[in-house]
Every structure is written in C-alpha cells, then in structure tokens.
Design a protein around this motif. Structure first.
Motif, PDB file in Angstrom:
ATOM      1  N   ASN A 276      23.853 -13.397  53.907  1.00 12.72           N
ATOM      2  CA  ASN A 276      23.676 -11.999  54.294  1.00 12.72           C
ATOM      3  C   ASN A 276      23.683 -11.041  53.117  1.00 12.72           C
ATOM      4  OD1 ASN A 276      25.330  -9.287  55.532  1.00 12.72           O
ATOM      5  ND2 ASN A 276      23.499  -9.987  56.586  1.00 12.72           N
ATOM      6  N   PHE A 277      24.530 -11.290  52.117  1.00 10.53           N
ATOM      7  CA  PHE A 277      24.738 -10.299  51.053  1.00 10.53           C
ATOM      8  C   PHE A 277      24.368 -10.882  49.678  1.00 10.53           C
ATOM      9  CE2 PHE A 277      28.233  -7.488  48.877  1.00 10.53           C
ATOM     10  CZ  PHE A 277      27.252  -6.685  48.335  1.00 10.53           C
ATOM     11  N   HIS A 278      24.870 -12.056  49.377  1.00  8.84           N
ATOM     12  CA  HIS A 278      24.721 -12.655  48.052  1.00  8.84           C
ATOM     13  C   HIS A 278      23.263 -13.014  47.774  1.00  8.84           C
ATOM     14  CE1 HIS A 278      25.204 -15.927  45.024  1.00  8.84           C
ATOM     15  NE2 HIS A 278      26.365 -15.386  44.719  1.00  8.84           N
ATOM     16  N   GLU A 279      22.611 -13.704  48.695  1.00  9.17           N
ATOM     17  CA  GLU A 279      21.235 -14.140  48.447  1.00  9.17           C
ATOM     18  C   GLU A 279      20.278 -12.962  48.353  1.00  9.17           C
ATOM     19  OE1 GLU A 279      18.122 -17.229  50.400  1.00  9.17           O
ATOM     20  OE2 GLU A 279      17.993 -15.067  50.555  1.00  9.17           O
ATOM     21  N   GLY A 280      20.439 -11.996  49.234  1.00  7.31           N
ATOM     22  CA  GLY A 280      19.538 -10.840  49.271  1.00  7.31           C
ATOM     23  C   GLY A 280      19.629  -9.952  48.041  1.00  7.31           C
ATOM     24  N   THR A 281      20.663 -10.118  47.250  1.00 13.96           N
ATOM     25  CA  THR A 281      20.794  -9.328  46.022  1.00 13.96           C
ATOM     26  C   THR A 281      20.624 -10.232  44.792  1.00 13.96           C
ATOM     27  OG1 THR A 281      23.221  -9.599  46.160  1.00 13.96           O
ATOM     28  CG2 THR A 281      22.281  -7.586  47.072  1.00 13.96           C
ATOM     29  N   ILE A 282      21.470 -11.251  44.681  1.00 14.04           N
ATOM     30  CA  ILE A 282      21.508 -12.063  43.450  1.00 14.04           C
ATOM     31  C   ILE A 282      20.284 -12.971  43.330  1.00 14.04           C
ATOM     32  CG2 ILE A 282      22.844 -13.866  42.277  1.00 14.04           C
ATOM     33  CD1 ILE A 282      25.365 -12.363  43.390  1.00 14.04           C
ATOM     34  N   ALA A 283      19.908 -13.629  44.420  1.00  7.65           N
ATOM     35  CA  ALA A 283      18.736 -14.503  44.364  1.00  7.65           C
ATOM     36  C   ALA A 283      17.454 -13.674  44.291  1.00  7.65           C
ATOM     37  CB  ALA A 283      18.695 -15.423  45.581  1.00  7.65           C
ATOM     38  N   THR A 284      17.430 -12.562  45.008  1.00 10.59           N
ATOM     39  CA  THR A 284      16.224 -11.736  45.034  1.00 10.59           C
ATOM     40  C   THR A 284      15.903 -11.206  43.636  1.00 10.59           C
ATOM     41  OG1 THR A 284      16.623 -11.138  47.328  1.00 10.59           O
ATOM     42  CG2 THR A 284      15.171  -9.675  46.073  1.00 10.59           C
TER      43      THR A 284
ATOM     44  N   TRP B 171      19.675 -20.725  63.791  1.00  7.52           N
ATOM     45  CA  TRP B 171      19.291 -19.391  64.271  1.00  7.52           C
ATOM     46  C   TRP B 171      20.292 -18.330  63.848  1.00  7.52           C
ATOM     47  CZ3 TRP B 171      14.632 -17.996  65.476  1.00  7.52           C
ATOM     48  CH2 TRP B 171      13.716 -18.972  65.887  1.00  7.52           C
ATOM     49  N   MET B 172      21.553 -18.709  63.702  1.00  8.86           N
ATOM     50  CA  MET B 172      22.557 -17.729  63.262  1.00  8.86           C
ATOM     51  C   MET B 172      22.370 -17.383  61.781  1.00  8.86           C
ATOM     52  SD  MET B 172      25.808 -19.043  65.516  1.00  8.86           S
ATOM     53  CE  MET B 172      26.852 -17.582  65.572  1.00  8.86           C
ATOM     54  N   PHE B 173      21.965 -18.364  60.976  1.00 14.52           N
ATOM     55  CA  PHE B 173      21.673 -18.049  59.571  1.00 14.52           C
ATOM     56  C   PHE B 173      20.365 -17.260  59.454  1.00 14.52           C
ATOM     57  CE2 PHE B 173      24.761 -21.517  58.674  1.00 14.52           C
ATOM     58  CZ  PHE B 173      25.607 -20.795  57.847  1.00 14.52           C
ATOM     59  N   PHE B 174      19.379 -17.624  60.260  1.00 16.91           N
ATOM     60  CA  PHE B 174      18.139 -16.824  60.318  1.00 16.91           C
ATOM     61  C   PHE B 174      18.484 -15.372  60.629  1.00 16.91           C
ATOM     62  CE2 PHE B 174      15.204 -14.874  63.409  1.00 16.91           C
ATOM     63  CZ  PHE B 174      14.019 -14.814  62.677  1.00 16.91           C
ATOM     64  N   GLU B 175      19.389 -15.166  61.566  1.00 17.30           N
ATOM     65  CA  GLU B 175      19.757 -13.809  61.980  1.00 17.30           C
ATOM     66  C   GLU B 175      20.358 -13.036  60.807  1.00 17.30           C
ATOM     67  OE1 GLU B 175      22.161 -10.558  63.316  1.00 17.30           O
ATOM     68  OE2 GLU B 175      23.147 -12.429  62.814  1.00 17.30           O
ATOM     69  N   GLN B 176      21.281 -13.647  60.096  1.00 15.27           N
ATOM     70  CA  GLN B 176      21.950 -12.925  59.016  1.00 15.27           C
ATOM     71  C   GLN B 176      21.080 -12.812  57.768  1.00 15.27           C
ATOM     72  OE1 GLN B 176      25.474 -11.380  58.746  1.00 15.27           O
ATOM     73  NE2 GLN B 176      24.403 -11.055  60.661  1.00 15.27           N
TER      74      GLN B 176
END
Lengths: 206, 206
Positions: free
Chosen positions: A100-108, B94-99
């Motif tokens: 939710n938080f780490h991938e969307g910032t650090i990986a992006t 699906w829960m990881f897709f959601e987040q």
C-alpha cells in the motif's frame, strides 16, 4: 512442476524467486521482462486480466497473482510463516504496508529512474514527492527495526522478503538517503545471511 | 473488549466495522475522524508510527494495523475466510490487489473530491489519471465478477468486504462511470444482502 511468470529486473518477481530458492521449490521460469510485450499479450491477459507479474501457475493449471499472495501460499507450513494468530497478523500487516505505501513510493521512484520507458517521468514534480514519502515509509520500518531483529518480530518471515525486495535497492537505484536508517541497513545484512539467500539477478537453471 | 480506532468517513475503517458487525464482535469505538488531529498525536504515533487508522487494540493491549490484516485476523475460523489453501490464496490475491491498485486510484480520487483538506488537488493533472487507472481497476474486477458471484469465488469472504468499501461509493463520491460495470453493480447489491450488513455510517452504540 510449478511455473513462475516473472520479470527478472522486478522486485515483486524477485520476492517469489527468493522464497522458492530458500524453500527449495523447483520451478519452470517464464521470462516476462519489462518491454518484452509478454504481459500485454492476449494469452497472458487471459491468465491475469490485471496484466502483472509475478504470476504462479500450479501443476493443475490454476493461477495465483499478486506477489505477496504467492509468498503466503508457498510459505504455508514452513518456518517462514508463523502459526500464532497474532504473529501471523503482524506478518500480514507489514505485507499490506509494503503493497500500500512502500511499493507505491520506493519501487515507483526506482522504476522511473531505471526503466528507459519511464524516462519522461523524471521530473521534480514526480520524483520529489516520491522521495519524501519513501523516506517516511523507511522511517516507519526503521522504528520497528529499532525494536526487533526482523520486520514482523524476532524471526525471519515472508514479510522480510516482501520488504527486502525494494528496500535493498532503494539507495542504489532510487537515490534514497539510506544513511538515515542504520537499523534498516543492519536488517538488510541480516536478510542476506539467511540460508538459501540469492541476489535479485538469480534465475533458475533451465 | 476490543478497541477499534477508526475514521467514520473512511472506507478502510468501514471494512473493519462491517466485518465486526457481521461476525457479532462487540468493540469500543475510538473516533479518529480526518482533521481531528487524533492520528497526529504523540500517543497515537506511539501505537502506530505509520499514523493510520484503522488500528485494532486487543484486550491485552497488543495492536494490529492495516485494514486488511485486521480483517484476516478477525475472520480466522469464520465462514468468511476459506480454509482451502488455493481459495485462501485467491482471497489474499484480491486483498493485495485492493491495497496495491484499487485503493491508490479509486479511494484516492474520492478523497480528493470529498475532503476539503484536499481541495487543492482538484486539478485535471491529478484527477484524470486516477479516473483512467480506476476504470482499469474496475475492469479487472468486472472480468472476475462475470465469472463468479463473489470476488474470490463462489462464496462471500473478507475479500468482498475489502473491495466493497471503496467500490460502492466509486460512482457517487468519485464520479467513476459505473454504468460500464453491470457485474460489479450486481455484486454490490449482493453484498448489501449479506446477514449483518451495515452502511458506511454505522457506528456501534456507546
């Protein structure tokens, strides 16, 4: 044999290759490198309408997508996934934090800086907020790793694999300032000492 | 009694309130509405350095963060969480897709359009990509719901709760074009018919 569709350069795909090597699970590797067009093909979209790797195909043809769902499936019954309900919840907590938080910032940020296809996004309006938010995500990890040797507690679990994948290249590929995070740096070293550890560029022999 | 720190207007917090009502689990509700400052307080940051709700406090004081980790913890052993390893993996998927994809697009756009604190983000450069990506996320759900009654298969699970939270307001609060997604609309109705269903604004009596 299991089949893993994975992108050799991707942290999300690396998570699964690392776990399978650590658990000694043989698999057939299907290369889906970024830019190859494999994940855009109709055949792939039929397997995963979300068009993403890693994707695991079981021997009977059934499919599991989402890197962390694959980790939880493969680690069930192994020492890398706790049985205790609270310990298991902490593993889940850090794996959702990662997606939710780490991938969307650090990986992006790493993707923008390293894939030529994303060169047009190398502008301060994109990169600066990712740097700031990524440092905040790393700060949340640092606070935990000041208290426990591993991210979800005192033992190495799939939550460590999930967070190691993009954290270990955050400095070299994302220009995050890792000097600020001594507990993370010690933890990164601790993960590389785990039995069966392999680097991101490891692929099974074909 | 369990204590739930939750934001009454938030879909992530709603997920947990809905599940607890459906499972008949009583809880003390601690209001952490956006703008109240509660989650920025030092006392809260000590409980959750990530500064987010929902946050579940167990009777012995231990804490679990991340909405979907809380759902998995509370639903363990109930009919809302499958025992079969493959079915469980699909719930996780699906829960990881959601987040990872759904929340970052569909919930983010709703937050910008509805919280006055985010009014400065109401610009096409922010809103348009969220609309486009959100429609893609809804398309992935639509493809699944054309095949199965519930998102992870033939039965209602916590994956449905996780995805219902921000999907059921995607049209009204996010201006997503829900006419495109008849299978999602039928599924939304199906979820509201589940025993113990409550609306987003339901809070336990104090």
């Amino acid at each position: 044999m299991l089949t893993l569709y994975s992108m050799p350069s991707s942290g999300n795909s690396y998570k699964v290759r690392l776990l399978m090597h650590q658990l000694g699970i043989p698999f057939d590797h299907q290369d889906c490198e970024y830019g190859s067009g494999v994940t855009e093909s109709e055949a792939f979209r039929e397997m995963n309408p979300n068009g993403k790797v890693p994707l695991l195909k079981l021997e009977d043809g059934r499919l599991i997508a989402e890197s962390n769902a694959i980790l939880l499936y493969l680690a069930a019954g192994s020492p890398l996934l706790p049985h205790d309900p609270y310990q298991l919840a902490k593993v889940h907590e850090w794996m959702f934090f990662e997606q939710n938080f780490h991938e969307g910032t650090i990986a992006t940020r790493q993707a923008i800086l390293n894939y030529p296809q994303r060169a047009h996004l190398r502008v301060p309006e994109k990169l600066d907020p990712l740097l700031e938010a990524g440092h905040r995500a790393l700060g949340v990890m640092e606070a935990q790793l000041a208290k426990t040797d591993y991210i979800a507690g005192d033992t190495y679990t799939v939550a460590d694999i999930a967070l190691f994948a993009y954290t270990h290249t955050a400095g070299s590929k994302g220009n995050f300032d890792m000097q600020q995070f001594p507990f993370i740096n010690n933890w990164l070293t601790r993960v590389t000492k785990q039995p069966g550890f392999v680097e991101l560029d490891w692929l099974p022999a074909t």
